[in-house]
Scaffold this motif. Structure first.
Motif, PDB file in Angstrom:
ATOM      1  N   ARG A  72       0.710  -1.238   0.073  1.00 20.36           N
ATOM      2  CA  ARG A  72       0.172  -0.087   0.045  1.00 20.36           C
ATOM      3  C   ARG A  72       0.853   1.068   0.059  1.00 20.36           C
ATOM      4  O   ARG A  72       1.694   1.317   0.878  1.00 20.36           O
ATOM      5  CB  ARG A  72      -0.842  -0.079   1.370  1.00 20.36           C
ATOM      6  N   GLY A  73       0.804   2.271  -0.888  1.00 23.16           N
ATOM      7  CA  GLY A  73       1.463   3.387  -1.089  1.00 23.16           C
ATOM      8  C   GLY A  73       0.385   4.510  -0.454  1.00 23.16           C
ATOM      9  O   GLY A  73       0.148   4.551   0.345  1.00 23.16           O
ATOM     10  N   HIS A  81      -5.751  -2.636  -5.684  1.00 19.84           N
ATOM     11  CA  HIS A  81      -4.519  -3.464  -5.460  1.00 19.84           C
ATOM     12  C   HIS A  81      -3.828  -3.402  -4.199  1.00 19.84           C
ATOM     13  O   HIS A  81      -2.843  -3.906  -3.825  1.00 19.84           O
ATOM     14  CB  HIS A  81      -3.692  -3.535  -6.533  1.00 19.84           C
ATOM     15  N   GLY A 138      -0.088   8.267  -4.113  1.00 20.50           N
ATOM     16  CA  GLY A 138       1.254   8.021  -3.363  1.00 20.50           C
ATOM     17  C   GLY A 138       2.052   7.827  -4.806  1.00 20.50           C
ATOM     18  O   GLY A 138       2.075   7.793  -5.711  1.00 20.50           O
ATOM     19  N   GLY A 140       4.545   5.724  -5.084  1.00 18.99           N
ATOM     20  CA  GLY A 140       5.079   4.447  -5.594  1.00 18.99           C
ATOM     21  C   GLY A 140       4.032   4.024  -6.734  1.00 18.99           C
ATOM     22  O   GLY A 140       4.793   3.629  -7.679  1.00 18.99           O
ATOM     23  N   PHE A 142       1.915   5.184  -8.541  1.00 21.70           N
ATOM     24  CA  PHE A 142       1.849   6.320  -9.757  1.00 21.70           C
ATOM     25  C   PHE A 142       3.213   6.097 -10.813  1.00 21.70           C
ATOM     26  O   PHE A 142       3.147   5.890 -11.604  1.00 21.70           O
ATOM     27  CB  PHE A 142       1.915   7.919  -9.071  1.00 21.70           C
ATOM     28  N   LEU A 144       5.650   3.769 -10.628  1.00 17.44           N
ATOM     29  CA  LEU A 144       5.590   2.425 -11.048  1.00 17.44           C
ATOM     30  C   LEU A 144       4.972   2.197 -12.213  1.00 17.44           C
ATOM     31  O   LEU A 144       5.012   1.226 -13.169  1.00 17.44           O
ATOM     32  CB  LEU A 144       5.598   1.208 -10.000  1.00 17.44           C
ATOM     33  N   VAL A 198       9.451  -4.541  -3.385  1.00 10.37           N
ATOM     34  CA  VAL A 198       8.803  -3.134  -2.622  1.00 10.37           C
ATOM     35  C   VAL A 198      10.023  -2.035  -2.934  1.00 10.37           C
ATOM     36  O   VAL A 198      11.035  -2.448  -2.491  1.00 10.37           O
ATOM     37  CB  VAL A 198       8.669  -3.626  -1.361  1.00 10.37           C
ATOM     38  N   VAL A 199       9.467  -0.965  -3.481  1.00 10.83           N
ATOM     39  CA  VAL A 199      10.558   0.172  -3.771  1.00 10.83           C
ATOM     40  C   VAL A 199      10.210   0.707  -2.385  1.00 10.83           C
ATOM     41  O   VAL A 199       9.429   1.571  -1.959  1.00 10.83           O
ATOM     42  CB  VAL A 199      10.119   0.764  -4.908  1.00 10.83           C
TER      43      VAL A 199
HETATM   44  C1  LIG Z   1      -7.561  10.807  -6.975  1.00 14.00           C
HETATM   45  C2  LIG Z   1      -6.544  10.285  -7.776  1.00 14.00           C
HETATM   46  C3  LIG Z   1      -5.900  11.079  -8.789  1.00 14.00           C
HETATM   47  C4  LIG Z   1      -4.983  10.447  -9.778  1.00 14.00           C
HETATM   48  N1  LIG Z   1      -4.473  11.140 -10.366  1.00 14.00           N
HETATM   49  C5  LIG Z   1      -3.456  10.653 -11.339  1.00 14.00           C
HETATM   50  C6  LIG Z   1      -2.484  11.463 -12.430  1.00 14.00           C
HETATM   51  O1  LIG Z   1      -2.751  12.629 -12.199  1.00 14.00           O
HETATM   52  N2  LIG Z   1      -1.813  10.884 -13.363  1.00 14.00           N
HETATM   53  C7  LIG Z   1      -2.001   9.554 -13.282  1.00 14.00           C
HETATM   54  O2  LIG Z   1      -1.104   9.167 -14.161  1.00 14.00           O
HETATM   55  N3  LIG Z   1      -2.578   8.766 -12.417  1.00 14.00           N
HETATM   56  C8  LIG Z   1      -3.261   9.218 -11.547  1.00 14.00           C
HETATM   57  N4  LIG Z   1      -4.096   8.381 -10.546  1.00 14.00           N
HETATM   58  C9  LIG Z   1      -3.905   7.111 -10.886  1.00 14.00           C
HETATM   59  C10 LIG Z   1      -2.466   6.626 -10.096  1.00 14.00           C
HETATM   60  O3  LIG Z   1      -1.404   6.625 -10.903  1.00 14.00           O
HETATM   61  C11 LIG Z   1      -2.841   5.076  -9.491  1.00 14.00           C
HETATM   62  O4  LIG Z   1      -4.027   5.025  -8.544  1.00 14.00           O
HETATM   63  C12 LIG Z   1      -1.508   4.651  -8.862  1.00 14.00           C
HETATM   64  O5  LIG Z   1      -1.572   3.270  -8.612  1.00 14.00           O
HETATM   65  C13 LIG Z   1      -1.646   5.546  -7.311  1.00 14.00           C
HETATM   66  O6  LIG Z   1      -0.265   5.016  -6.524  1.00 14.00           O
HETATM   67  P1  LIG Z   1      -0.647   4.722  -4.845  1.00 14.00           P
HETATM   68  O7  LIG Z   1       0.947   4.586  -4.399  1.00 14.00           O
HETATM   69  O8  LIG Z   1      -1.378   5.782  -4.557  1.00 14.00           O
HETATM   70  O9  LIG Z   1      -1.375   3.504  -4.952  1.00 14.00           O
HETATM   71  P2  LIG Z   1      -1.824   2.261  -4.330  1.00 14.00           P
HETATM   72  O10 LIG Z   1      -2.934   1.924  -4.207  1.00 14.00           O
HETATM   73  O11 LIG Z   1      -1.005   2.461  -2.811  1.00 14.00           O
HETATM   74  O12 LIG Z   1      -0.623   1.321  -5.014  1.00 14.00           O
HETATM   75  C14 LIG Z   1      -1.037   0.962  -6.272  1.00 14.00           C
HETATM   76  C15 LIG Z   1      -0.400  -0.361  -6.808  1.00 14.00           C
HETATM   77  O13 LIG Z   1       1.123   0.145  -6.803  1.00 14.00           O
HETATM   78  C16 LIG Z   1       1.869  -0.880  -5.861  1.00 14.00           C
HETATM   79  N5  LIG Z   1       2.896   0.035  -5.048  1.00 14.00           N
HETATM   80  C17 LIG Z   1       2.627   1.225  -4.294  1.00 14.00           C
HETATM   81  N6  LIG Z   1       3.499   1.472  -3.695  1.00 14.00           N
HETATM   82  C18 LIG Z   1       4.759   0.665  -4.116  1.00 14.00           C
HETATM   83  C19 LIG Z   1       5.994   0.424  -3.807  1.00 14.00           C
HETATM   84  N7  LIG Z   1       6.646   1.622  -3.117  1.00 14.00           N
HETATM   85  N8  LIG Z   1       6.732  -0.544  -4.115  1.00 14.00           N
HETATM   86  C20 LIG Z   1       6.006  -1.532  -4.788  1.00 14.00           C
HETATM   87  N9  LIG Z   1       4.746  -1.381  -4.995  1.00 14.00           N
HETATM   88  C21 LIG Z   1       4.110  -0.192  -4.663  1.00 14.00           C
HETATM   89  C22 LIG Z   1       0.677  -1.479  -5.220  1.00 14.00           C
HETATM   90  O14 LIG Z   1       1.205  -2.734  -4.580  1.00 14.00           O
HETATM   91  C23 LIG Z   1      -0.346  -1.634  -5.972  1.00 14.00           C
HETATM   92  O15 LIG Z   1      -0.206  -2.536  -6.903  1.00 14.00           O
HETATM   93  C24 LIG Z   1      -4.808   8.800  -9.735  1.00 14.00           C
HETATM   94  C25 LIG Z   1      -5.752   8.165  -8.846  1.00 14.00           C
HETATM   95  C26 LIG Z   1      -6.292   8.801  -7.884  1.00 14.00           C
HETATM   96  C27 LIG Z   1      -7.627   7.616  -6.971  1.00 14.00           C
END
Ligand SMILES: Cc1cc2nc3c(=O)[nH]c(=O)nc-3n(C[C@H](O)[C@H](O)[C@H](O)COP(=O)(O)OP(=O)(O)OC[C@H]3O[C@@H](n4cnc5c(N)ncnc54)[C@H](O)[C@@H]3O)c2cc1C
Length: 467
Positions: A72-73, A81, A138, A140, A142, A144, A198-199
């Motif tokens: 969870r990032g 996911h 996050g 993360g 984003f 990846l 995990v990054v």
């Molecule tokens: C409100 C909102 C706005 C958004 N805006 C944009 C945007 O402007 N541009 C765009 O391109 N996308 C955007 N997105 C999509 C976004 O890129 C993806 O939802 C992305 O997965 C979010 O990253 P997170 O770390 O928050 O997600 P999480 O739900 O925490 O993780 C998503 C996936 O990445 C994996 N992951 C996360 N961190 C790590 C880590 N450190 N190491 C290994 N695996 C990891 C998780 O296991 C999971 O499979 C948006 C999404 C939302 C909900």
């Protein structure tokens, strides 16, 4: 149902800097709840590391017990996911810290940093890296998955600005990936999602920009929509890379800055950013402003304010169903299709966005990174976002209807970071030809037992093992 052996958890806790939570612990519910309220899962154990050593210990713990690991990032995955049933949830929310190396033009963010936190630290030095358009996303997931920001036409995707990453692999090894170390892994991390480990730390390239840039929102009543879209299409047809925009069919919010007669009505909005001289940006946007919007908030503003401009529309706790469809371009038929979908009858948080891409994103060769479909100059992004399960059917149907309507204009590629669907066909559609196989071989090398399977999953397949 996974049984957690209490002795093993106690042993893990002995030399653990962060927190461990089982279902009866305070904070467990918060840790298992993610942005998309449609996702309701219960991990057997939540692990909150404070550093790479904790991540290694948690990964070893899970591997030795053959438990799958969800990472969870920022918890923004609409597909859900970043949580799981039964397995181990590695919640990176305590893995914080951004260090800016202004002399080298780089910044290093810990794996649990959110974009608002990153922008705050880098803007203190007048620096930026293209990143999320909502502050709580996050770094993360984003990075990846690629990562499109407002300034991507000028500076590329977030993954294009990745210099190196520290990764804890399924074997519990901490490795660095960059252009000169573990190059294949570095290739896969830039678009291949969380499949390979995990990054714990991302090192990014930075660029000088801000604190003041030109940006903001324009809002038009639907009666002006055709004229405004024509002016918009002209501007983006030969836009300088500095211009980053989106057009959105939305519901005008009942805010003070919106004329009363538009409150709650379907409307057309534009979001604008200019990663250069604000005076030049004003000239570029002038023809759209000349159409006479009901709301004109485009002007000089802090970069961080632009980065937070959609935050009020992007609150956690709502039900979400989205798509990200790469388009071949913005022609009259695309505009006509877009304008066929006012937000009438939908929750006011649902909208249909057309994102302008291209520029620096499209100039990176396709084979340079796992990320694909760079040639697409626009993306159709229907966002169904609503409150009550009773409205599920209506919003899912709307997103599917939009998806079908854009079919003739699609490249065939999808953006996996916006995709709620899963399955091999879906994941394959995120990559250009041949890349899925290369990623599957990389997965076999770094995670042969698919411990990291809660992602846009690539099934491990050693080279030569396929059909
Ligand atoms: C409100 C909102 C706005 C958004 N805006 C944009 C945007 O402007 N541009 C765009 O391109 N996308 C955007 N997105 C999509 C976004 O890129 C993806 O939802 C992305 O997965 C979010 O990253 P997170 O770390 O928050 O997600 P999480 O739900 O925490 O993780 C998503 C996936 O990445 C994996 N992951 C996360 N961190 C790590 C880590 N450190 N190491 C290994 N695996 C990891 C998780 O296991 C999971 O499979 C948006 C999404 C939302 C909900």
């Amino acid at each position: 149902m996974t049984t957690i052996e209490q002795d093993a958890v106690a042993a893990l806790a002995e030399d653990f800097g962060g927190q461990l939570m089982q279902p009866d612990a305070t904070g467990y519910h918060e840790a298992r709840t993610i942005y998309n309220a449609m996702i309701d899962r219960r991990p057997a154990l939540v692990v909150r590391p404070t550093g790479a050593a904790d991540v290694i210990a948690a990964v070893n713990y899970a591997r030795e017990r053959q438990l799958p690991v969800a990472v969870r990032g920022g918890a923004h995955s609409v597909a859900g996911h970043s949580t799981c049933d039964d397995g181990v949830l590695l919640d990176l929310s305590l893995l914080k810290g951004v260090h800016v190396d202004a002399a080298n033009g780089t910044a290093r963010a810990a794996g649990g940093v959110q974009w608002g936190e990153y922008d705050r630290e880098t803007q203190a030095f007048g620096l930026v890296t293209p990143g999320g358009r909502v502050t709580t996303t996050g770094v993360g997931g984003f990075t990846l998955g690629g990562g499109y920001g407002w300034i991507s036409p000028k500076y590329g995707l977030t993954c294009d600005n990745l210099v190196s990453a520290d990764v804890v692999t399924a074997e519990g090894q901490l490795v660095t990936a960059s252009e000169t170390q573990n190059e294949d892994l570095f290739w896969g991390l830039r678009g291949g999602g969380g499949n390979f480990g995990v990054v714990t730390s991302f090192e990014y390239r930075t660029h000088s920009l801000g604190p003041i840039i030109l940006g903001g929102l324009l809002l038009f009543p639907l009666e002006q929509a055709e004229e405004a879209m024509a002016a918009y299409a002209d501007i983006v047809a030969d836009a300088p890379d500095e211009l980053g925009t989106a057009a959105a069919m939305l519901t005008a919010p009942p805010e003070e800055f919106v004329p009363q007669e538009l409150h709650g009505k379907p409307a057309l909005g534009f979001l604008v950013s200019y990663a250069g001289d604000p005076a030049e940006g004003a000239k570029v946007v002038a023809p759209l402003k000349a159409v006479g919007p009901a709301v004109d908030l485009v002007g000089p503003m802090p970069y961080r304010a632009l980065q937070a401009i959609i935050d009020p529309m992007a609150q956690p706790g709502f039900r979400n169903y989205w798509r990200g469809l790469h388009l071949t371009g913005l022609n009259e038929d695309v505009v006509e299709t877009f304008l066929r979908f006012p937000t009438e009858g939908l929750s006011p948080l649902s909208f249909l966005i057309l994102f302008q891409h291209g520029g620096a994103v499209a100039r990176v060769p396709d084979d340079a990174t796992a990320f694909s479909h760079r040639e697409a100059t626009f993306m159709a992004h229907p966002i169904g976002c609503w409150e009550s399960p009773a409205d599920d059917e209506r919003h899912l149907a709307w997103v599917n209807e939009v998806t079908d309507a854009f079919e003739p204009f699609r490249t065939g590629g999808i953006y996996l970071n916006f995709t709620p669907d899963s399955g091999e066909d879906v994941v394959r559609a995120g990559f250009s030809s041949g890349k899925y196989e290369r990623l599957a071989a990389l997965k076999a090398e770094y995670d042969p037992d698919n411990m990291f399977r809660f992602n846009q999953n690539i099934a491990p397949m050693p080279v030569g093992a396929g059909a």
